[in-house]
Write a protein that holds these residues in place. Structure first.
Motif, PDB file in Angstrom:
ATOM      1  N   UNK A 174       0.842  -1.161   0.059  1.00 17.39           N
ATOM      2  CA  UNK A 174       0.017  -0.067   0.042  1.00 17.39           C
ATOM      3  C   UNK A 174       0.903   1.292  -0.091  1.00 17.39           C
ATOM      4  N   UNK A 175       2.036   1.214   0.658  1.00 20.78           N
ATOM      5  CA  UNK A 175       2.888   2.382   0.686  1.00 20.78           C
ATOM      6  C   UNK A 175       3.469   2.796  -0.792  1.00 20.78           C
ATOM      7  N   UNK A 176       3.675   1.624  -1.429  1.00 24.31           N
ATOM      8  CA  UNK A 176       4.221   1.812  -2.894  1.00 24.31           C
ATOM      9  C   UNK A 176       3.263   2.450  -3.813  1.00 24.31           C
ATOM     10  N   UNK A 177       1.865   2.677  -3.493  1.00 25.81           N
ATOM     11  CA  UNK A 177       0.864   3.268  -4.217  1.00 25.81           C
ATOM     12  C   UNK A 177       1.362   4.788  -4.306  1.00 25.81           C
ATOM     13  N   UNK A 178       2.328   5.214  -3.422  1.00 25.20           N
ATOM     14  CA  UNK A 178       2.699   6.877  -3.563  1.00 25.20           C
ATOM     15  C   UNK A 178       3.853   6.651  -4.403  1.00 25.20           C
ATOM     16  N   UNK A 179       3.874   7.707  -5.404  1.00 24.21           N
ATOM     17  CA  UNK A 179       5.164   7.980  -6.179  1.00 24.21           C
ATOM     18  C   UNK A 179       6.329   8.581  -5.424  1.00 24.21           C
ATOM     19  N   UNK A 180       6.077   9.412  -4.408  1.00 20.33           N
ATOM     20  CA  UNK A 180       7.263   9.741  -3.798  1.00 20.33           C
ATOM     21  C   UNK A 180       7.074   9.436  -2.275  1.00 20.33           C
ATOM     22  N   UNK A 181       8.145   9.298  -1.788  1.00 27.91           N
ATOM     23  CA  UNK A 181       7.990   8.768  -0.091  1.00 27.91           C
ATOM     24  C   UNK A 181       8.960   9.364   0.843  1.00 27.91           C
ATOM     25  N   UNK A 182       8.504   9.814   1.818  1.00 30.71           N
ATOM     26  CA  UNK A 182       9.373  10.667   2.707  1.00 30.71           C
ATOM     27  C   UNK A 182      10.010   9.935   3.899  1.00 30.71           C
ATOM     28  N   UNK A 183      11.366   9.953   4.312  1.00 28.76           N
ATOM     29  CA  UNK A 183      11.901   9.316   5.273  1.00 28.76           C
ATOM     30  C   UNK A 183      12.927  10.283   6.157  1.00 28.76           C
ATOM     31  N   UNK A 184      13.413   9.796   7.396  1.00 26.51           N
ATOM     32  CA  UNK A 184      14.265  10.760   7.805  1.00 26.51           C
ATOM     33  C   UNK A 184      15.649  10.285   7.229  1.00 26.51           C
ATOM     34  N   UNK A 185      16.522  11.277   7.020  1.00 29.81           N
ATOM     35  CA  UNK A 185      17.900  10.746   6.593  1.00 29.81           C
ATOM     36  C   UNK A 185      18.769  10.619   7.307  1.00 29.81           C
ATOM     37  N   UNK A 186      18.615   9.621   8.319  1.00 30.38           N
ATOM     38  CA  UNK A 186      19.545   9.109   9.389  1.00 30.38           C
ATOM     39  C   UNK A 186      19.297   9.608  10.421  1.00 30.38           C
ATOM     40  N   UNK A 187      18.701  10.858  10.745  1.00 33.34           N
ATOM     41  CA  UNK A 187      18.548  11.617  11.710  1.00 33.34           C
ATOM     42  C   UNK A 187      17.027  12.327  11.802  1.00 33.34           C
ATOM     43  N   UNK A 188      16.378  12.601  12.896  1.00 37.92           N
ATOM     44  CA  UNK A 188      15.148  13.065  12.873  1.00 37.92           C
ATOM     45  C   UNK A 188      15.056  14.459  12.953  1.00 37.92           C
ATOM     46  N   UNK A 189      16.007  15.168  12.219  1.00 40.50           N
ATOM     47  CA  UNK A 189      15.679  16.854  12.275  1.00 40.50           C
ATOM     48  C   UNK A 189      15.765  17.122  10.723  1.00 40.50           C
ATOM     49  N   UNK A 190      15.398  16.281   9.894  1.00 40.24           N
ATOM     50  CA  UNK A 190      14.899  16.419   8.554  1.00 40.24           C
ATOM     51  C   UNK A 190      14.320  15.283   7.979  1.00 40.24           C
ATOM     52  N   UNK A 191      13.764  15.605   6.735  1.00 37.94           N
ATOM     53  CA  UNK A 191      13.022  14.711   6.003  1.00 37.94           C
ATOM     54  C   UNK A 191      13.201  14.715   4.758  1.00 37.94           C
ATOM     55  N   UNK A 192      13.555  13.605   4.139  1.00 35.61           N
ATOM     56  CA  UNK A 192      14.072  13.611   2.782  1.00 35.61           C
ATOM     57  C   UNK A 192      13.062  12.719   1.792  1.00 35.61           C
ATOM     58  N   UNK A 193      12.752  13.349   0.509  1.00 33.35           N
ATOM     59  CA  UNK A 193      11.602  12.833  -0.173  1.00 33.35           C
ATOM     60  C   UNK A 193      12.435  12.081  -1.466  1.00 33.35           C
ATOM     61  N   UNK A 194      12.038  10.888  -1.774  1.00 33.54           N
ATOM     62  CA  UNK A 194      12.552  10.227  -2.864  1.00 33.54           C
ATOM     63  C   UNK A 194      11.564   9.489  -3.337  1.00 33.54           C
ATOM     64  N   UNK A 195      11.687   9.168  -4.650  1.00 31.23           N
ATOM     65  CA  UNK A 195      10.722   8.589  -5.503  1.00 31.23           C
ATOM     66  C   UNK A 195      10.810   6.849  -5.154  1.00 31.23           C
TER      67      UNK A 195
END
Length: 167
Positions: free
Chosen positions: A122-143
């Motif tokens: 179900x997650x992969x229905x999203x074209x872009x996904x958001x995750x922390x880049x190893x720290x919780x003070x930023x969010x990285x968006x990736x296809x």
């Protein structure tokens, strides 16, 4: 020494993967991250770092509001017996992140391939996904395709399974 966000971004760049990153105050929970809705497009995630009775480790990546049956998830992900949450020490040792910053990007630190990464269908229905880049003070968006390519490049062939319960 675990990878830093700069190490992660350099690795992604080497793979030809473009990402965008937004810095923000520390986020520890899904509830905390909901304050960013409207600023960051794409699927927002939660990550479950799990350990089965035989010591096998799993990272299950789901949409932030997805629900799972933790008493039966082992049947879906291939765990040997019921699972529990991995300890903070184990998370840091194997995945190189602290609680509150759990992310599939931690695969860059798991050079021994101890963790099986499971992406919820179900997650992969999203074209872009958001995750922390190893720290919780930023969010990285990736296809989504680039996330899969990143995981494969780290030696973590993701299992794509229907893990969450239907709404």
């Amino acid at each position: 020494m675990p990878a830093t966000p700069d190490d992660l971004f350099a690795f992604l760049d080497k793979l030809g993967i473009a990402v965008t990153t937004l810095e923000h105050p520390p986020l520890y929970t899904v509830e905390d991250s909901k304050a960013l809705r409207g600023q960051i497009e794409g699927g927002h995630t939660k990550n479950l770092f799990l350990k089965d009775r035989k010591g096998s480790l799993f990272l299950v990546v789901l949409e932030e509001d997805a629900t799972v049956d933790l008493k039966r998830i082992h049947e879906i992900i291939g765990g040997q017996g019921k699972v529990s949450f991995g300890s903070a020490d184990l998370l840091t040792e194997v995945w190189g992140v602290l609680p509150g910053a759990v992310t599939p990007f931690g695969a860059i630190n798991d050079r021994d391939g101890r963790v099986t990464v499971v992406l919820d269908e179900a997650l992969l229905e999203n074209a872009r996904l958001n995750h922390h880049p190893l720290v919780n003070t930023s969010t990285t968006t990736i296809a989504r395709e680039d996330l899969v390519a990143f995981l494969k490049a780290t030696g973590h062939e993701p299992r794509i399974l229907a893990v969450s319960n239907p709404a």
